[in-house]
Each structure stands twice: as structure tokens, then as C-alpha cells.
Motif scaffolding. Structure first.
Motif, PDB file in Angstrom:
ATOM      1  N   HIS A  58     -10.253-105.673  61.244  1.00 37.06           N
ATOM      2  CA  HIS A  58      -9.685-104.825  62.284  1.00 37.06           C
ATOM      3  C   HIS A  58      -8.188-105.042  62.392  1.00 37.06           C
ATOM      4  CE1 HIS A  58     -13.326-103.296  64.408  1.00 37.06           C
ATOM      5  NE2 HIS A  58     -13.856-104.249  63.666  1.00 37.06           N
ATOM      6  N   VAL A  59      -7.474-103.947  62.621  1.00 38.88           N
ATOM      7  CA  VAL A  59      -6.051-104.038  62.933  1.00 38.88           C
ATOM      8  C   VAL A  59      -5.917-103.632  64.398  1.00 38.88           C
ATOM      9  CG1 VAL A  59      -3.741-103.216  62.396  1.00 38.88           C
ATOM     10  CG2 VAL A  59      -5.455-103.434  60.567  1.00 38.88           C
ATOM     11  N   ILE A  60      -5.513-104.597  65.206  1.00 40.45           N
ATOM     12  CA  ILE A  60      -5.466-104.361  66.640  1.00 40.45           C
ATOM     13  C   ILE A  60      -4.022-104.409  67.111  1.00 40.45           C
ATOM     14  CG2 ILE A  60      -6.258-105.194  68.888  1.00 40.45           C
ATOM     15  CD1 ILE A  60      -8.462-106.721  67.259  1.00 40.45           C
ATOM     16  N   SER A  61      -3.633-103.381  67.824  1.00 39.50           N
ATOM     17  CA  SER A  61      -2.275-103.319  68.342  1.00 39.50           C
ATOM     18  C   SER A  61      -2.331-103.590  69.848  1.00 39.50           C
ATOM     19  CB  SER A  61      -1.714-101.925  68.063  1.00 39.50           C
ATOM     20  OG  SER A  61      -0.371-101.866  68.439  1.00 39.50           O
ATOM     21  N   VAL A  62      -1.575-104.550  70.293  1.00 37.61           N
ATOM     22  CA  VAL A  62      -1.649-104.949  71.700  1.00 37.61           C
ATOM     23  C   VAL A  62      -0.260-104.903  72.325  1.00 37.61           C
ATOM     24  CG1 VAL A  62      -2.521-106.703  73.286  1.00 37.61           C
ATOM     25  CG2 VAL A  62      -3.429-106.605  70.970  1.00 37.61           C
ATOM     26  N   LEU A  63      -0.129-104.105  73.370  1.00 38.82           N
ATOM     27  CA  LEU A  63       1.139-104.091  74.118  1.00 38.82           C
ATOM     28  C   LEU A  63       1.036-105.109  75.238  1.00 38.82           C
ATOM     29  CD1 LEU A  63       1.752-100.243  74.396  1.00 38.82           C
ATOM     30  CD2 LEU A  63       3.073-101.884  73.042  1.00 38.82           C
ATOM     31  N   VAL A  64       1.990-106.028  75.281  1.00 40.29           N
ATOM     32  CA  VAL A  64       1.927-107.105  76.271  1.00 40.29           C
ATOM     33  C   VAL A  64       3.257-107.242  76.993  1.00 40.29           C
ATOM     34  CG1 VAL A  64       0.219-108.402  74.939  1.00 40.29           C
ATOM     35  CG2 VAL A  64       2.652-108.901  74.631  1.00 40.29           C
ATOM     36  N   GLU A  65       3.203-107.862  78.157  1.00 38.87           N
ATOM     37  CA  GLU A  65       4.432-108.212  78.859  1.00 38.87           C
ATOM     38  C   GLU A  65       5.203-109.204  77.992  1.00 38.87           C
ATOM     39  OE1 GLU A  65       5.555-107.007  81.651  1.00 38.87           O
ATOM     40  OE2 GLU A  65       3.762-105.935  82.358  1.00 38.87           O
ATOM     41  N   ASN A  66       6.511-109.037  77.931  1.00 39.63           N
ATOM     42  CA  ASN A  66       7.340-109.926  77.125  1.00 39.63           C
ATOM     43  C   ASN A  66       7.629-111.218  77.912  1.00 39.63           C
ATOM     44  OD1 ASN A  66       9.059-111.019  75.295  1.00 39.63           O
ATOM     45  ND2 ASN A  66      10.583-109.374  75.364  1.00 39.63           N
ATOM     46  N   HIS A  67       6.572-112.014  78.107  1.00 38.51           N
ATOM     47  CA  HIS A  67       6.661-113.264  78.874  1.00 38.51           C
ATOM     48  C   HIS A  67       6.322-114.447  77.984  1.00 38.51           C
ATOM     49  CE1 HIS A  67       5.379-111.250  82.930  1.00 38.51           C
ATOM     50  NE2 HIS A  67       6.657-111.084  82.663  1.00 38.51           N
ATOM     51  N   SER A 116      11.110-105.149  77.818  1.00 38.14           N
ATOM     52  CA  SER A 116      10.226-105.963  78.659  1.00 38.14           C
ATOM     53  C   SER A 116       8.795-105.959  78.118  1.00 38.14           C
ATOM     54  CB  SER A 116      10.239-105.441  80.101  1.00 38.14           C
ATOM     55  OG  SER A 116       9.536-104.230  80.191  1.00 38.14           O
ATOM     56  N   VAL A 117       8.588-105.215  77.036  1.00 37.48           N
ATOM     57  CA  VAL A 117       7.246-105.122  76.451  1.00 37.48           C
ATOM     58  C   VAL A 117       7.294-105.554  74.993  1.00 37.48           C
ATOM     59  CG1 VAL A 117       5.371-103.539  75.836  1.00 37.48           C
ATOM     60  CG2 VAL A 117       6.605-103.237  77.992  1.00 37.48           C
ATOM     61  N   SER A 118       6.347-106.378  74.598  1.00 33.03           N
ATOM     62  CA  SER A 118       6.219-106.747  73.187  1.00 33.03           C
ATOM     63  C   SER A 118       4.971-106.101  72.611  1.00 33.03           C
ATOM     64  CB  SER A 118       6.087-108.260  73.032  1.00 33.03           C
ATOM     65  OG  SER A 118       7.250-108.903  73.483  1.00 33.03           O
ATOM     66  N   ARG A 119       5.000-105.898  71.304  1.00 34.90           N
ATOM     67  CA  ARG A 119       3.800-105.413  70.640  1.00 34.90           C
ATOM     68  C   ARG A 119       3.292-106.494  69.688  1.00 34.90           C
ATOM     69  NH1 ARG A 119       1.841-100.228  69.682  1.00 34.90           N
ATOM     70  NH2 ARG A 119       3.862 -99.312  70.193  1.00 34.90           N
ATOM     71  N   MET A 120       2.019-106.801  69.790  1.00 31.20           N
ATOM     72  CA  MET A 120       1.401-107.705  68.834  1.00 31.20           C
ATOM     73  C   MET A 120       0.543-106.861  67.905  1.00 31.20           C
ATOM     74  SD  MET A 120       0.050-110.856  71.131  1.00 31.20           S
ATOM     75  CE  MET A 120       1.161-111.750  72.204  1.00 31.20           C
ATOM     76  N   GLN A 169     -16.072-107.742  71.863  1.00 32.50           N
ATOM     77  CA  GLN A 169     -16.038-108.589  73.049  1.00 32.50           C
ATOM     78  C   GLN A 169     -14.634-109.176  73.250  1.00 32.50           C
ATOM     79  OE1 GLN A 169     -18.146-108.871  75.330  1.00 32.50           O
ATOM     80  NE2 GLN A 169     -17.275-110.571  76.457  1.00 32.50           N
ATOM     81  N   ILE A 170     -14.026-109.622  72.148  1.00 36.50           N
ATOM     82  CA  ILE A 170     -12.667-110.176  72.247  1.00 36.50           C
ATOM     83  C   ILE A 170     -11.701-109.107  72.757  1.00 36.50           C
ATOM     84  CG2 ILE A 170     -10.706-111.030  70.900  1.00 36.50           C
ATOM     85  CD1 ILE A 170     -12.632-112.605  69.197  1.00 36.50           C
ATOM     86  N   MET A 171     -11.870-107.877  72.251  1.00 38.72           N
ATOM     87  CA  MET A 171     -10.959-106.818  72.688  1.00 38.72           C
ATOM     88  C   MET A 171     -11.132-106.513  74.174  1.00 38.72           C
ATOM     89  SD  MET A 171     -10.453-104.459  69.333  1.00 38.72           S
ATOM     90  CE  MET A 171     -10.389-103.042  70.310  1.00 38.72           C
ATOM     91  N   LYS A 172     -12.376-106.530  74.639  1.00 37.35           N
ATOM     92  CA  LYS A 172     -12.600-106.306  76.070  1.00 37.35           C
ATOM     93  C   LYS A 172     -11.965-107.426  76.887  1.00 37.35           C
ATOM     94  CE  LYS A 172     -17.085-103.928  76.015  1.00 37.35           C
ATOM     95  NZ  LYS A 172     -18.518-104.254  76.196  1.00 37.35           N
ATOM     96  N   VAL A 208      -1.710-108.153  79.451  1.00 43.14           N
ATOM     97  CA  VAL A 208      -1.962-107.155  78.409  1.00 43.14           C
ATOM     98  C   VAL A 208      -1.909-105.773  79.050  1.00 43.14           C
ATOM     99  CG1 VAL A 208      -3.683-106.212  76.834  1.00 43.14           C
ATOM    100  CG2 VAL A 208      -3.261-108.680  76.910  1.00 43.14           C
ATOM    101  N   ILE A 209      -1.000-104.943  78.531  1.00 38.68           N
ATOM    102  CA  ILE A 209      -0.803-103.620  79.129  1.00 38.68           C
ATOM    103  C   ILE A 209      -1.742-102.614  78.483  1.00 38.68           C
ATOM    104  CG2 ILE A 209       0.875-101.772  79.493  1.00 38.68           C
ATOM    105  CD1 ILE A 209       3.020-104.079  79.229  1.00 38.68           C
ATOM    106  N   ARG A 210      -1.918-102.730  77.183  1.00 38.00           N
ATOM    107  CA  ARG A 210      -2.780-101.781  76.481  1.00 38.00           C
ATOM    108  C   ARG A 210      -3.221-102.377  75.150  1.00 38.00           C
ATOM    109  NH1 ARG A 210      -0.783 -95.851  75.912  1.00 38.00           N
ATOM    110  NH2 ARG A 210      -2.285 -95.520  77.552  1.00 38.00           N
TER     111      ARG A 210
END
Lengths: 186, 557
Positions: free
Chosen positions: A3-12, A42-46, A59-62, A70-72
Motif C-alpha cells: 500500500h502507498v498511503i499518503s497522510v497529511l499531518v500537522e507539522n509538529h 503548517s502541514v506536512s505530507r507523509m 485497521q492501522i489506517m483507521k 492527522v488531518i487526512r
């Protein structure tokens, strides 16, 4: 499945530990993980590449989605995406084989970024299969060192999954309704 | 107005409606204690930080509003860890505030430094290290909001001493805006009609209700829905109290030590309606054989609980109350006389039972049933963990939500007594019972000093069999009666109570029980009631770990 998962997160600080902790707590190996700022600083992408049982990954994604920072979260595997990786390779290139090495580099539209009498450093950008292919061809010359960035990926949809202008509700099965609400800038 | 960080924190706590904090001082948290010295906010000085965490946890469970515990850095913070983990596993709203060493010393192995954010990362809903005093008001506001909304849980604020001492303009954020956190009442309303259709089609439905129903204050909505449709209700350990057990539709608890009729209803149902429950292994037994004939309908506020252990055929993400209210409006009475008949037959043939002879040794079950009979419907009862906990679940008559306070998920021995103290602050003036085993009570006994200090009406029933009873039971059944290190003689609890300034009482025979309970209730302060019970007794029914719920052991031959 991979899986390739893109996660938008707070840049903290601490967010990376939280995200990677969800994988490591289950003994899940992450193939690659890249983090960088988005168009909104203010947002990072993983971009996370992980292999494993679909149910466990689901389950991990949920649970990732449940994290406050995690924003999205988007599973890019489920749609058309452009995925690229950048690799630096230090390969043996003494005078008698140097032109052979350069030929391989040119064939793959790679770039020579450093030269010395013993070896070359080559920069390759591309899909994973292209990178695997060029590494295979360079191997006979003697590869001294490989540094890979890990995959970065982007959805091909024109509206895509960019950082919401104001703020967005978290995805619940692809829900993408951006809600107009004020967000304080740091 | 310029204020110090410590005063900002205290002001924010007040604005959240906090009137009681449970805590223990130490170097790094001293600025906050100094601010508390003349604040109109009470701090309950515990005798061990673990006690503070459990007390605050219990406040959260009894009131639904976050309880607050506070400790210093390093060992103070690490002593909170078991309490935070307990709250996390049971979705209890809790705000834990820890002191931290100066920001420039963090990571330098400073005196009393511990990376408490790192340590608690997997056991908190969220955590904050405050690195800038201007952010403190926002962080505190967010911490309370996150702790109590959605699926509640503990939130930790780690406050370095220099931030607590720093001054800034106090600006209280009126609104909370967190873009990554937006709990909704119902996230998937479109599934409600499908859920309704499944309910109307079913011939053998069962409601399986967890703590989610209590957290969302859904008890009334649940009763309305269950009665309107005529669907029997079983609850989890933490769901006890969500549905009145004296109702004819009540099946009491299911799972490992659940009733025969609850487990058999679930194993034979054609529709299992899970409400705010998470299919824990103590509920399901062997998961592949759990409710094997049933379609699964799951209502939960937490998407990650759905299809985690058992795949849901249909689900609605949202708060139990909103979902049940929506369903109750539309549901029809089900015509399922055969199913209800079958369940009544199981109830009659396989009730929970024990015998208490007039002259034989005292039974824990009898003591618990007697205390329940002598208590009001709204009396809060806490338990420790072990046999007495299961017997309380079986024999206490639970009829109201937020009266059953127990560590279900983590199974923390030492929880019940401090939790009872916390509950006393949440329900001022009311008696709170703690049903304890002699093993568990010895884990946080030091808090008796706290209870005496505040003259709390906490009544502890110590069911003393000299053993770690549940461990001994497993050793008896699964380890060939090899009682390896499970026998632990304790102190003289009557003298112990007296030495703390509490009332100590003792009963060894059946005819002394009622008298001891009455004396405990008449006494205004803390009581240790020491019941010397039968040494070797077992909790039945029982499903051995990892076995199917159809394979219940009803008793020993």
C-alpha cells in the motif's frame, strides 16, 4: 498487498513518532516513509509504503485517522497515482569501463552528479521499476553505496488531495467535504 | 492582563468547570501548586500519584466530564502511567498534567526527568509538551475538548517549569478549532435505514451493549428502542447499568463470566446489534465461533472499532444516543415470541446461582448481593479486579448508568479503592461502595489516609479469602491445583482501619453480614468492612480463555 498511503499531518514535533508507532506496535515493517512540507508550511505530507495483511493495514489506517494530528489519510493504491523515487548511486567507474557506465546512465536518462578517478555518483529519478532496472545494470560495475529517498506519490485527480484551503473534515470512506471554518495561523 | 503560565493553567481549569484536582507536588510542578495555594479550586493531596490518576478517572466515569490529575516530573509522572493506561483502555475522559524539567534541559538526563510524552504516547488519546507559554491556554482548552468528545480518553499536558513561570498576556480561546479532529454525532446516517431493515427482518435479535451507550448518555434511548422493538439486551462488563437488569428483556452480562442465557442468546441469534461495544476477547471467546449464526450490526463512535475483531455486515458511525434515538422513532415491534420464549426458558433453567448455608463459611456472592440489596439504585459501586469483580458484575443489581466503576480493559488491580474516593468527590455526600479482594486492596491501601483526611463516605468491602482468587481459580482448573505464589495472607484490617483513623468492621458468618453493612452505612466516614470468605470458591459460569462461548462451564462437578 503493498500500500502507498499518503497522510497529511500537522507539522509538529512528535507526529512522526506517533504515526510510526502505530506500525511498529504491530511489528509491521514500513518499506519507506518520506516526510516533507506541503504548499501550506503548517502541514506536512507523509508518504508511507508498507506491505502486509489488508485487514491489519485497514485497521492501522483507521487508527491513523484517529490521531488528532492527522488531518487526512488517503490510500493511493486504490486510485491512479504518479509515484517517483530519487536514488543516488556511487558506482565504480575506472577508465576502462567508464564509457560503459555512462552509456547506461544515458539510456535511463539518469544524471552524473559527481566525478572522481575511481567512481561516479549517479542521480536517478523514476518509478521503482526503472530504478530497479538501472541498479541491476550498474551492479556488474560494482555499486559502492546506494541512497534512496523512498517513494513520493501524488493522485492524478485534478482536484487531488491538496491541503484544504481552510480546514477539512477527516476522511470517512473518502469523504472530502471541505468545511469553511477559520483556522488560526501560527 | 499579563499572567504567569501556572496561573493561566489554573484559570483555564476553572473555566473548564474543574473544582477538584487530584495531585501530588514535587519540584517541577511547584509553580502550579503555588498558584493553587490561593485559588478557589480544591486539590486533593493523594498519597501516591497512581491514586490520583484513578480518582480523576473515576470522576470522569461518574460525571462524563474529564477528571484532572497532577504530578511532578520524572517519578511523579511515571507513577501516573498505570492510571492513564487504565483510563485509555476504558475510554475515560481524563486530563493529566505533569511538571517537566526546564525546556533547555529536556533530553539532558536532568534530575527527575522522564520523557513522559514518549512513555504515554500509546496510552493517551493525545498529548502536549508545552514549549511556549502563549500556547498554554489554547492547549488546555483543546486538551479538555479532546478528552471528553468523540470516544473519550486521557490527554496529557507536560508543562516545563520555566513555561509555568513565564509570563504572557492571558487570552482565553473562545472556540476550539482542530482541523484533524472533528467528532460528529452521526458520521454515516445513510446506513440507518439499512440497519432498520435488518432489524425488522430478524427473527432472533440480541442487543449487545457496551460502555459507549453510557458515555453518550444513551440509557433512556436504549430502553426506549429495546422495549419498542422487544429485543433482549445483554451488556458488557463496562456496559452494566446501561439497561436496568430488573427489566424482563435484560440478559445481564455476556462473555467469559457472563450468564448462560446471555451467551446462548448471542450464540444462537440471527442478528447481533452491537452498541458502543468493541468485541473484546473477554466478550467473544474464540472469535471465529462468536455469534456464528448472526449478521452483525455495529453502532460505534470510533470507526477503528468497527470490523476490528468481528466483521460488521452493516455499521453506523456515531454516538449511540443519536443512533438509538433515530432508530427508536422508526422501529416496529418485532413479532418473535418463539425467540423470547426460548430465552425465558434458558433464564429459568440456567440462572446465576450459589448457595449460602446458615452455618457454612461466608460466600462473596452473598455479601455482594446483600450490599446491593441494602443500597439505593443510584449508589456508585467500584470494584478492584478479580473474582470479586466478576461476582459484583453477576450479583449486583445494576439499574442506572454511571454507577458501575471498574477497570475492564486493562484490568488494573488497585483501581477500585482510589476510584471510590474519586467517586465520592463526584457525588458529594453519597455513600460509595468499593468491592475489593484482599489482594487488590493491598495495592493502593495508602489512599485510606486521603479518605480519612477528607472524611469521605467510602465503604470498602474487603472479601478476604487469603488468595489472589482468580489466579488461584485458574491454577485450580488449568494448572492442576499448583497454587504457585497466589496465597497472600494480609494484615488485620480492623486494626489497620483504626490506625488510619477509619472504622474497621468484621464479619465471618452469614448472620453478621447485614449488621456490618448497616454499621458501615451509619458511619459518616471511611469504613473498611472485612468479610472473611470461603477460601476456595470459583466464579461460574466460565468460558475458558480462547474457547467458544458455547462451551461454558457451569460449575465444578
Amino acid at each position: 498487498m503493498r500500500h502507498v498511503i499518503s497522510v497529511l499531518v500537522e507539522n509538529h514535533f512528535g507526529v512522526l513518532a506517533h504515526v510510526s508507532g502505530l506500525f511498529s506496535a504491530r511489528g509491521f515493517n514500513i518499506d519507506s516513509l518520506t516526510v516533507g512540507e506541503t504548499e501550506d508550511p503548517s502541514v506536512s505530507r507523509m508518504t508511507i509504503v508498507a506491505k502486509g495483511d489488508d485487514r491489519v493495514l485497514d485497521q492501522i489506517m483507521k487508527q491513523l485517522d484517529r490521531l488528532v494530528d492527522v488531518i487526512r489519510i488517503i490510500d493511493l493504491t486504490k486510485e491512479e497515482m504518479i509515484a517517483r523515487e530519487l536514488v543516488l548511486v556511487k558506482v565504480n567507474a575506472p577508465a576502462k569501463v567508464r564509457s560503459d557506465v555512462i552509456q547506461v546512465v544515458n539510456t535511463f536518462r539518469a544524471k552524473i552528479v559527481d566525478v572522481n578517478p575511481k567512481n561516479l555518483i549517479i542521480e536517478i529519478t523514476g518509478t521503482e521499476s526503472k530504478i530497479d532496472a538501472i541498479l541491476e545494470l550498474l551492479r556488474p560495475f560494482g555499486i559502492r553505496e546506494v541512497v534512496r529517498t523512498g517513494l513520493v506519490a501524488m493522485s492524478r485527480q485534478s482536484d487531488g488531495y491538496k491541503v484544504p484551503a481552510h480546514t477539512a473534515a477527516k476522511s470517512e470512506e473518502g469523504e472530502r467535504a471541505a468545511r469553511p471554518a477559520k483556522r488560526k495561523k501560527k | 492582563m499579563k499572567m504567569r503560565g501556572a496561573n493561566i493553567l489554573v484559570e483555564c481549569l476553572k473555566r473548564e468547570g474543574v473544582d477538584t484536582i487530584f495531585g501530588y507536588p514535587g519540584g517541577a510542578i511547584l509553580p502550579v501548586f503555588d498558584a493553587l495555594y490561593d485559588a478557589d479550586l480544591k486539590l486533593v493531596l493523594v498519597r501516591h500519584e497512581q491514586g490520583a490518576a484513578h480518582m480523576a478517572d473515576a470522576v470522569g466515569r461518574v460525571t462524563g466530564k474529564p477528571g484532572v490529575c497532577m504530578a511532578t516530573s520524572g517519578p511523579g509522572a511515571t507513577n501516573l502511567v498505570t492510571g492513564i493506561a487504565t483510563a485509555y483502555m476504558d475510554s475515560s475522559p481524563l486530563v493529566a498534567i505533569t511538571g517537566q524539567v526546564r525546556t533547555y534541559l529536556i533530553g539532558n538526563d536532568a534530575f527527575q526527568e522522564a520523557d513522559v510524552i514518549g512513555i504515554t504516547r500509546p496510552i493517551t488519546k493525545h498529548s502536549y509538551l508545552v514549549k511556549d507559554v502563549t500556547q498554554l491556554a489554547r492547549i488546555t482548552r483543546e486538551a479538555f475538548y479532546i478528552a471528553r468528545t468523540g470516544r473519550p480518553g486521557p490527554v496529557l499536558i507536560d508543562l516545563p517549569i520555566d513555561i509555568a513561570q513565564a509570563e504572557t498576556e492571558f487570552i482565553y480561546p473562545e472556540k476550539v478549532e482542530i482541523r484533524g479532529y472533528r467528532p460528529k454525532t452521526i458520521r454515516t446516517p445513510e446506513n440507518i435505514d439499512q440497519a432498520l431493515e435488518m432489524i425488522h427482518k430478524s427473527k432472533r435479535p440480541v442487543l449487545y451493549v457496551g460502555q459507549g451507550a453510557i458515555i453518550s448518555n444513551a440509557a433512556r434511548a436504549l430502553s426506549a428502542f429495546a422495549r419498542r422493538a422487544g429485543i433482549p439486551v445483554t451488556t458488557t462488563l463496562l456496559g452494566l447499568g446501561a439497561f436496568p437488569e430488573d427489566d424482563s428483556l435484560a440478559l445481564k452480562m455476556l462473555g467469559m463470566h457472563g450468564t448462560y442465557y446471555a451467551n446462548h442468546a448471542v450464540q444462537n441469534c440471527d442478528l447481533l446489534i452491537a452498541v458502543g461495544a468493541r468485541f473484546d476477547d473477554r466478550v467473544t471467546g474464540k472469535v471465529s465461533d462468536f455469534a456464528p449464526k448472526a449478521k452483525i450490526l455495529h453502532f460505534d463512535v470510533d470507526p477503528s472499532s468497527v470490523s476490528k475483531n468481528v466483521k460488521a455486515d452493516c455499521y453506523v458511525i456515531g454516538e449511540a444516543k443519536a443512533i438509538l434515538e433515530a432508530l427508536a422513532k422508526k422501529v416496529r415491534k418485532l413479532n418473535i415470541p418463539d425467540w423470547l420464549e426460548q430465552i425465558s426458558e434458558w433464564k429459568v433453567k440456567h440462572p446465576l446461582q450459589y448457595t449460602q448455608g446458615e452455618h457454612e463459611g461466608l460466600k462473596s456472592q452473598y455479601v455482594i448481593e446483600e450490599i446491593s440489596r441494602h443500597s439505593g439504585r443510584s449508589t456508585v459501586v467500584t470494584t478492584e479486579v478479580g473474582q470479586h469483580q466478576m461476582w459484583t458484575a453477576q450479583f449486583w443489581n445494576f439499574t442506572e448508568p454511571r454507577t458501575n466503576i471498574t477497570s475492564g480493559g486493562l484490568g488494573t488491580m488497585g483501581f477500585g479503592f482510589p476510584a471510590a474516593i474519586g467517586a465520592c468527590f463526584a457525588r458529594p455526600g453519597e455513600d460509595v461502595w468499593c468491592i475489593a479482594g484482599d489482594g487488590s486492596i493491598q495495592m493502593n491501601l495508602q489512599e485510606l489516609a486521603t479518605a480519612v483526611d477528607h472524611n469521605l463516605p467510602v465503604k470498602v468491602a474487603i472479601l478476604d479469602n487469603g488468595y489472589l482468587g482468580m489466579v488461584r481459580q485458574w491454577q485450580e482448573i488449568f494448572y492442576d491445583k499448583r497454587y504457585s505464589y497466589s496465597y497472600l495472607p494480609g494484615p488485620d484490617y480492623v486494626k489497620l482501619a483504626e490506625s488510619f483513623g477509619a472504622l474497621g468492621l468484621r464479619a465471618t458468618k452469614k448472620n453478621e453480614v447485614a449488621d456490618v453493612i448497616r454499621k458501615a452505612q451509619e458511619y459518616k466516614g471511611p469504613v473498611l468492612a472485612h468479610f472473611i470468605v470461603k477460601k476456595e470458591d470459583n466464579v461460574f459460569p466460565m468460558v475458558p480463555a480462547g474457547r467458544s462461548n458455547s462451551e461454558m462451564i457451569e460449575g465444578m462437578a
